[in-house]
Design a protein around this motif. Structure first.
Motif, PDB file in Angstrom:
ATOM      1  N   PHE A  25      51.760  32.884  39.238  1.00 50.50           N
ATOM      2  CA  PHE A  25      50.930  33.692  39.842  1.00 50.50           C
ATOM      3  C   PHE A  25      49.907  32.752  40.866  1.00 50.50           C
ATOM      4  O   PHE A  25      49.552  33.271  41.814  1.00 50.50           O
ATOM      5  CB  PHE A  25      50.068  34.633  38.937  1.00 50.50           C
ATOM      6  N   ALA A  26      49.253  31.776  40.356  1.00 45.40           N
ATOM      7  CA  ALA A  26      48.535  30.978  41.137  1.00 45.40           C
ATOM      8  C   ALA A  26      49.365  30.106  42.239  1.00 45.40           C
ATOM      9  O   ALA A  26      48.878  30.056  43.442  1.00 45.40           O
ATOM     10  CB  ALA A  26      48.070  29.745  40.169  1.00 45.40           C
ATOM     11  N   HIS A  27      50.808  30.142  42.150  1.00 45.71           N
ATOM     12  CA  HIS A  27      51.444  28.921  42.996  1.00 45.71           C
ATOM     13  C   HIS A  27      52.629  29.674  43.644  1.00 45.71           C
ATOM     14  O   HIS A  27      53.027  29.313  44.740  1.00 45.71           O
ATOM     15  CB  HIS A  27      51.675  27.748  42.637  1.00 45.71           C
ATOM     16  N   ASN A  28      53.247  30.648  42.982  1.00 46.83           N
ATOM     17  CA  ASN A  28      54.730  30.972  43.325  1.00 46.83           C
ATOM     18  C   ASN A  28      54.626  32.638  43.553  1.00 46.83           C
ATOM     19  O   ASN A  28      55.577  33.384  42.913  1.00 46.83           O
ATOM     20  CB  ASN A  28      55.769  30.476  42.515  1.00 46.83           C
ATOM     21  N   ARG A  29      54.038  33.123  44.454  1.00 46.47           N
ATOM     22  CA  ARG A  29      54.099  34.475  44.913  1.00 46.47           C
ATOM     23  C   ARG A  29      54.887  34.592  45.903  1.00 46.47           C
ATOM     24  O   ARG A  29      55.300  34.033  46.941  1.00 46.47           O
ATOM     25  CB  ARG A  29      52.629  34.942  45.134  1.00 46.47           C
ATOM     26  N   CYS A  30      55.602  35.962  45.734  1.00 45.34           N
ATOM     27  CA  CYS A  30      56.705  36.325  46.947  1.00 45.34           C
ATOM     28  C   CYS A  30      56.644  38.018  46.867  1.00 45.34           C
ATOM     29  O   CYS A  30      55.883  38.658  46.388  1.00 45.34           O
ATOM     30  CB  CYS A  30      58.300  35.953  46.392  1.00 45.34           C
ATOM     31  N   LEU A  31      57.363  38.315  48.086  1.00 43.61           N
ATOM     32  CA  LEU A  31      57.518  39.636  48.612  1.00 43.61           C
ATOM     33  C   LEU A  31      58.760  39.886  48.349  1.00 43.61           C
ATOM     34  O   LEU A  31      59.824  39.301  48.912  1.00 43.61           O
ATOM     35  CB  LEU A  31      56.865  39.889  49.986  1.00 43.61           C
ATOM     36  N   ALA A  61      55.134  43.276  45.260  1.00 43.88           N
ATOM     37  CA  ALA A  61      54.707  41.858  44.742  1.00 43.88           C
ATOM     38  C   ALA A  61      55.230  41.399  43.869  1.00 43.88           C
ATOM     39  O   ALA A  61      55.813  41.953  42.665  1.00 43.88           O
ATOM     40  CB  ALA A  61      52.909  42.427  44.329  1.00 43.88           C
ATOM     41  N   GLY A  62      55.860  40.119  44.072  1.00 39.83           N
ATOM     42  CA  GLY A  62      56.619  39.350  43.088  1.00 39.83           C
ATOM     43  C   GLY A  62      56.213  38.048  42.808  1.00 39.83           C
ATOM     44  O   GLY A  62      55.307  37.615  43.324  1.00 39.83           O
ATOM     45  N   LEU A  63      56.662  37.396  41.832  1.00 35.54           N
ATOM     46  CA  LEU A  63      56.347  36.106  41.300  1.00 35.54           C
ATOM     47  C   LEU A  63      57.891  35.476  41.161  1.00 35.54           C
ATOM     48  O   LEU A  63      58.813  35.956  40.867  1.00 35.54           O
ATOM     49  CB  LEU A  63      55.654  35.758  40.249  1.00 35.54           C
ATOM     50  N   ARG A 100      70.663  25.073  38.808  1.00 37.71           N
ATOM     51  CA  ARG A 100      69.645  25.637  39.105  1.00 37.71           C
ATOM     52  C   ARG A 100      69.486  26.935  39.055  1.00 37.71           C
ATOM     53  O   ARG A 100      70.386  27.926  39.581  1.00 37.71           O
ATOM     54  CB  ARG A 100      68.899  25.202  40.659  1.00 37.71           C
ATOM     55  N   LEU A 101      68.234  27.788  38.540  1.00 35.44           N
ATOM     56  CA  LEU A 101      68.126  29.311  38.809  1.00 35.44           C
ATOM     57  C   LEU A 101      67.093  29.508  39.544  1.00 35.44           C
ATOM     58  O   LEU A 101      65.906  28.973  38.676  1.00 35.44           O
ATOM     59  CB  LEU A 101      68.413  29.872  37.156  1.00 35.44           C
ATOM     60  N   ARG A 102      66.970  30.407  40.578  1.00 35.13           N
ATOM     61  CA  ARG A 102      65.863  30.768  40.985  1.00 35.13           C
ATOM     62  C   ARG A 102      65.767  32.188  40.842  1.00 35.13           C
ATOM     63  O   ARG A 102      66.509  33.052  40.920  1.00 35.13           O
ATOM     64  CB  ARG A 102      66.039  30.656  42.581  1.00 35.13           C
ATOM     65  N   SER A 103      64.596  32.663  39.985  1.00 32.23           N
ATOM     66  CA  SER A 103      64.395  33.915  39.468  1.00 32.23           C
ATOM     67  C   SER A 103      63.162  34.489  40.055  1.00 32.23           C
ATOM     68  O   SER A 103      62.072  33.961  40.563  1.00 32.23           O
ATOM     69  CB  SER A 103      64.561  33.984  38.103  1.00 32.23           C
ATOM     70  N   PHE A 104      63.021  35.885  40.053  1.00 29.04           N
ATOM     71  CA  PHE A 104      61.794  36.491  40.153  1.00 29.04           C
ATOM     72  C   PHE A 104      61.438  37.603  39.131  1.00 29.04           C
ATOM     73  O   PHE A 104      62.389  38.219  38.295  1.00 29.04           O
ATOM     74  CB  PHE A 104      61.790  37.070  41.655  1.00 29.04           C
TER      75      PHE A 104
END
Length: 205
Positions: free
Chosen positions: A76-82, A114-116, A127-131
């Motif tokens: 929440f502090a550093h990795n927010r996404c849309l 709103a996502g993280l 590597r796994l990039r997730s949200f």
């Protein structure tokens, strides 16, 4: 319009994205500040997770606790996404079972949810990039169907949410205005991820 510097991922459209599947997300590069549109897996895995197989992979984070939860506070502090979406589904309990409804913007524009996000890397280099999506209490339109709804970030707030501007992103974790969304019943075919076609969002009569 969210402008990303990288090419749009070559992926077929989906009308029924399910947990563990991939969806597009807009992220701010932590070093360059540029916006990237990437495919991420739905189901959040923090970078510090030990075992990918046993780690729980939450698809939602509650707005009320996301800033303090050990699972989500760093993201929440550093990795927010849309997360762009033309519609989302929710289910209403009825005497005949669960009735699915679709929600979309009344103005016809895509929603930006709103996502993280985070990146997990295994010992072998995988590597796994997730949200995950952030939910809040439902507004007057959504409440008769379900008590929660995803946080929808309006265009003017995208820079704050992504970290382009200084400010408190927690102030954006509010239900959408009652005039923003519309809802309609859809077929129970949406209950199975195997069904994925445009007819899923057509109104059920």
């Amino acid at each position: 319009m969210v402008k990303a510097v990288n090419p749009v991922p070559n992926v077929a459209p989906s009308w029924n994205i399910a947990p563990s599947q991939q969806a597009m997300a807009v992220r701010r590069h932590p070093k360059t500040g540029e916006r990237h549109l990437d495919l991420l897996t739905w189901g959040f895995v923090p970078h510090w997770a030990d075992d990918l197989k046993t780690e729980r992979k939450p698809i939602n984070a509650r707005a009320e606790t996301v800033a303090t939860s050990p699972m989500f506070r760093a993201a929440f502090a550093h990795n927010r996404c849309l997360v762009p979406a033309d519609a989302y589904y929710e289910w209403q309990m009825t005497t005949d079972g669960k009735q699915p409804f679709a929600f979309a913007r009344q103005d016809g524009a895509p929603m930006m949810l709103a996502g993280l996000w985070d990146v997990w890397q295994g010992a072998g280099g995988a590597r796994l990039r997730s949200f995950t999506l952030i939910t809040t209490s439902a507004n007057e339109i959504a409440r008769p169907i379900h008590g929660r709804m995803p946080v929808i970030v309006e265009a003017g707030d995208w820079p704050l949410w992504l970290g382009d501007e200084e400010g408190d992103p927690g102030e954006l974790l509010q239900p959408a205005g009652d005039e923003v969304l519309k809802a309609w019943p859809v077929s129970c075919r949406v209950n199975s991820p195997a069904n994925d076609d445009v007819q899923l969002v057509e109104e059920r009569w």
